[in-house]
Design a protein around this motif. Sequence first.
Motif, PDB file in Angstrom:
ATOM      1  N   ILE A   4       0.830  -1.208   0.000  1.00  0.00           N
ATOM      2  CA  ILE A   4       0.000   0.000   0.000  1.00  0.00           C
ATOM      3  C   ILE A   4       0.864   1.258   0.000  1.00  0.00           C
ATOM      4  O   ILE A   4       0.570   2.231  -0.704  1.00  0.00           O
TER       5      ILE A   4
ATOM      6  N   GLN B 138       2.069   2.384  -3.418  1.00  0.00           N
ATOM      7  CA  GLN B 138       1.087   2.713  -4.448  1.00  0.00           C
ATOM      8  C   GLN B 138       1.260   4.140  -4.967  1.00  0.00           C
ATOM      9  O   GLN B 138       1.440   5.083  -4.198  1.00  0.00           O
TER      10      GLN B 138
ATOM     11  N   ASP C  37      -6.616  -1.671  -8.610  1.00  0.00           N
ATOM     12  CA  ASP C  37      -5.274  -2.237  -8.676  1.00  0.00           C
ATOM     13  C   ASP C  37      -4.920  -2.979  -7.383  1.00  0.00           C
ATOM     14  O   ASP C  37      -4.250  -4.019  -7.404  1.00  0.00           O
ATOM     15  N   LEU C  38      -5.383  -2.448  -6.248  1.00  0.00           N
ATOM     16  CA  LEU C  38      -5.044  -3.038  -4.955  1.00  0.00           C
ATOM     17  C   LEU C  38      -5.770  -4.352  -4.679  1.00  0.00           C
ATOM     18  O   LEU C  38      -5.185  -5.284  -4.122  1.00  0.00           O
ATOM     19  N   ARG C  39      -7.026  -4.447  -5.044  1.00  0.00           N
ATOM     20  CA  ARG C  39      -7.841  -5.590  -4.642  1.00  0.00           C
ATOM     21  C   ARG C  39      -7.244  -6.942  -5.011  1.00  0.00           C
ATOM     22  O   ARG C  39      -7.087  -7.812  -4.153  1.00  0.00           O
TER      23      ARG C  39
ATOM     24  N   LYS D 253      -4.184  -7.698  -5.684  1.00  0.00           N
ATOM     25  CA  LYS D 253      -2.894  -7.866  -5.015  1.00  0.00           C
ATOM     26  C   LYS D 253      -3.099  -8.258  -3.547  1.00  0.00           C
ATOM     27  O   LYS D 253      -2.360  -9.094  -3.008  1.00  0.00           O
ATOM     28  N   ILE D 254      -4.088  -7.642  -2.905  1.00  0.00           N
ATOM     29  CA  ILE D 254      -4.387  -7.990  -1.507  1.00  0.00           C
ATOM     30  C   ILE D 254      -4.890  -9.419  -1.420  1.00  0.00           C
ATOM     31  O   ILE D 254      -4.515 -10.178  -0.522  1.00  0.00           O
TER      32      ILE D 254
END
Length: 820
Positions: free
Chosen positions: A490, A493, A591-593, A595-596
Amino acid sequence: MWAKLSHLILRNRMTFFLVMLAITGFMGWVAYDRLELSYRYARVLPADDPENIAYEEFKKKYGEDGTVMVIAVKDSGIFQYDKFVGLYDLTEDLKKIKGIKEVMSITRLYDLQYTDSTGKYNFLPVINQRPKDQAEVDSLRKVINSLAFYEGLIYRKKDRIAVMAVTFKDSALNSADRISIVADITSRCDAYQAKTKISEVHYSGMPFIRAEYMRRISRETQFFMYLALLVTAIILWVFFRYFNAVFFSMIVVVISVVWSVGTMALLGYKITVLTGLIPPLIIVIGLPNCIFLINKYLEELSKHHNKMKALGRMVQKVGLSNLLANITTSIGFGVFYFTNSSMLVEFGVTAAINVMTTYTIALILTPIFFSWLPEPKLKHTKHLSGKRINWVIAIIDKIVHQRRRTTYVVVSVITIISFAGMYFINVNGYVVDDLPKKDRIFTDLHFFEENFGGVLPFEVAITTKSGKNLFDKSEEGEALYKIEELQQLIQKQRIGTDTTPIFTRPVSIVEAAKFANQARLTAEKERRSSKFYFLPADRMTLMELAGNNDSMLSKQEQKLSTFMSKDKKNTRVSFQMADIGSKKAKVLLADLRPKIDSIFPKEKYVVDMTGHSLMFLKSNDYLLHHLFVSLAIAIVLILLIGMVLFRSVAIIVLSKLPCLIPLVITAGAMGFFNIPIKPSTILIFSIAFGIASDGTIYILTEYRHQLNKLSYGDAGRAVSNTIREVGLSMVYTNVILFAGFAIFALSSFGGTVSLGVLISITLLMSLATNLILLPCILLSLEKRTVMKAFRKEPLIDIYDEEEDIDAEKLIIQAGGSDLQ
């Protein structure tokens, strides 16, 4: 019906007046006793929305997010004795303010001490008492610089920036006390700056931003109400040059304002950034009722000089058209009910109800007031035959009859260009974009974004599915390493090629573990070193750190309760993020979802991204979708009203072009001038469409009336008579509306400015399309079969010229005090 109503009002005027006076007194008392500002964050998402449910669950576990006000002190000499001790005194003073839960600063830090012989950790204050001299401050500076846990959160070493994090109690955060507490904090900090000559002091955080918003809302609600009264009164005077017309119109709208705030109080609503606009809106929207009524009264009086007959015909001839016009305006506000957003529902319901009560007040009180007043003199009717305005009306009539094709071409070209402009519309919203770029809230927020990453809460909630706690020894510290990987992900980012940080350093149990590891590795050393601030790579060491019953993580549960549940199955990772806008935030989250999900397998963990920042983004998208839906509902409902009146789908659809084209032009202008679509600007379309539809109602009802008076086939003359009959009042009312909405350009909120300016422009364009384009359409349809609908009897009775009030039955007693 309208003849009977005019009889009823004029025969029982004292009774009606006393009843209205009593209701006004009651509404005023209720507003004074119950109405207050809203101090809670306005809920936009429905209560059953999954994102809202997750956010509410988060708050139940960990408490409110967004409770911290941050104060940054920047000065190269922050560790000079006078400045440091001044900061110490200030921190202690702020802690004593009622409503403040905790204050953290470089003078109020806790160190983690590890005792090797016992294996225990203890939180101890870095500073136990007020420093006595510069030598002591220098010693403390070395300790503070070594505590890596606070670097980038409370202290930025290389830039000499110290931050005070002031945590509010929930009871103070969501009450009227918040404004006074914030004012107290800022005044004490400003005094500290003046006394010590500190270079810079900056304020931010959600408590500060929300308190400033509410303070300005309270101030602007009163300011715009008084300004609306002043501006509209001046315009009325310019138009009428008749004191009674101006004064008693103002009395009517003031009473309407009292009813509007009373309605808010009775419904249990509070003053928000939207409902605060209702009083000045009621003034602006309510005055056209008075203008149409008074103009008709003066017009009738100039024909036969019979005051009671003129008042009766005023109610008869204007009552229905005003009713229909107010219904369309009310619909423009009322459709916000379908958004299911509490903030918009309250605004829409209150405005819709009070548009209709304002109509009722004007219809009842205007004839009553003028029945008690002396008959206007000849000079008071001069505006009806004014050379300038009638020259304008004559030009409009000439364009309609002689330049129809040119009108269609010009309107078509402008509309096509506007459609092209709509392609460039930017759908984007910011938490504080309603403020000017030079406003202190904005500049201070930008300071925190540049130096720390931001101040808007962004939370990641992590829950285990297995039933095991996060520190179960069988997992060998897997969760902690995954959280560390998440934090690094995070923090790295970025949006595109922009290298500006988006997120602050996190606060989590992992950071606490790093702090503990630093304390453990430097327990026997004289000086801390930040190089030991890391998560042990050795899983056994990590589990000893996390799993030992005497360890810091288990022993200090009270201090960690806001970051980890008691059963250790739930934890949070807290960031603060920059106000990057909803458009960039959507890209970031998308983009984060994945990867998490790759870090935390779905079969073992539930990971939710939430917090104020995410709620704002979801609310923004929700509002945009539902506001477009509400606009569609408004169009359908107003079309249905037209069908009831004229019983022709073709006529109603074509007659709505003059209302829709201005909206298209406004949308195109927003694209060309880079005015983004966001909740505050999307409101414009439903409101403007509802008000613009008033003009269509006035034109079509008068056109039907003129056709029925004239022989069949004389549509040209009917159009000319229609333009002359309603054109004057439409020009007057639209000038009032234009000026009334334009005053919002003086607001300190960008959304309010956009609302006022864009609605003003839209209504001005709708005046042109209603007075020029709509008559052109009616002439073009003259010989079409659809026009036969105007010869049919409407489903709702429209005033018939042959019906007249019997003036002989209305006899004014001596002194003019009563009617028989």
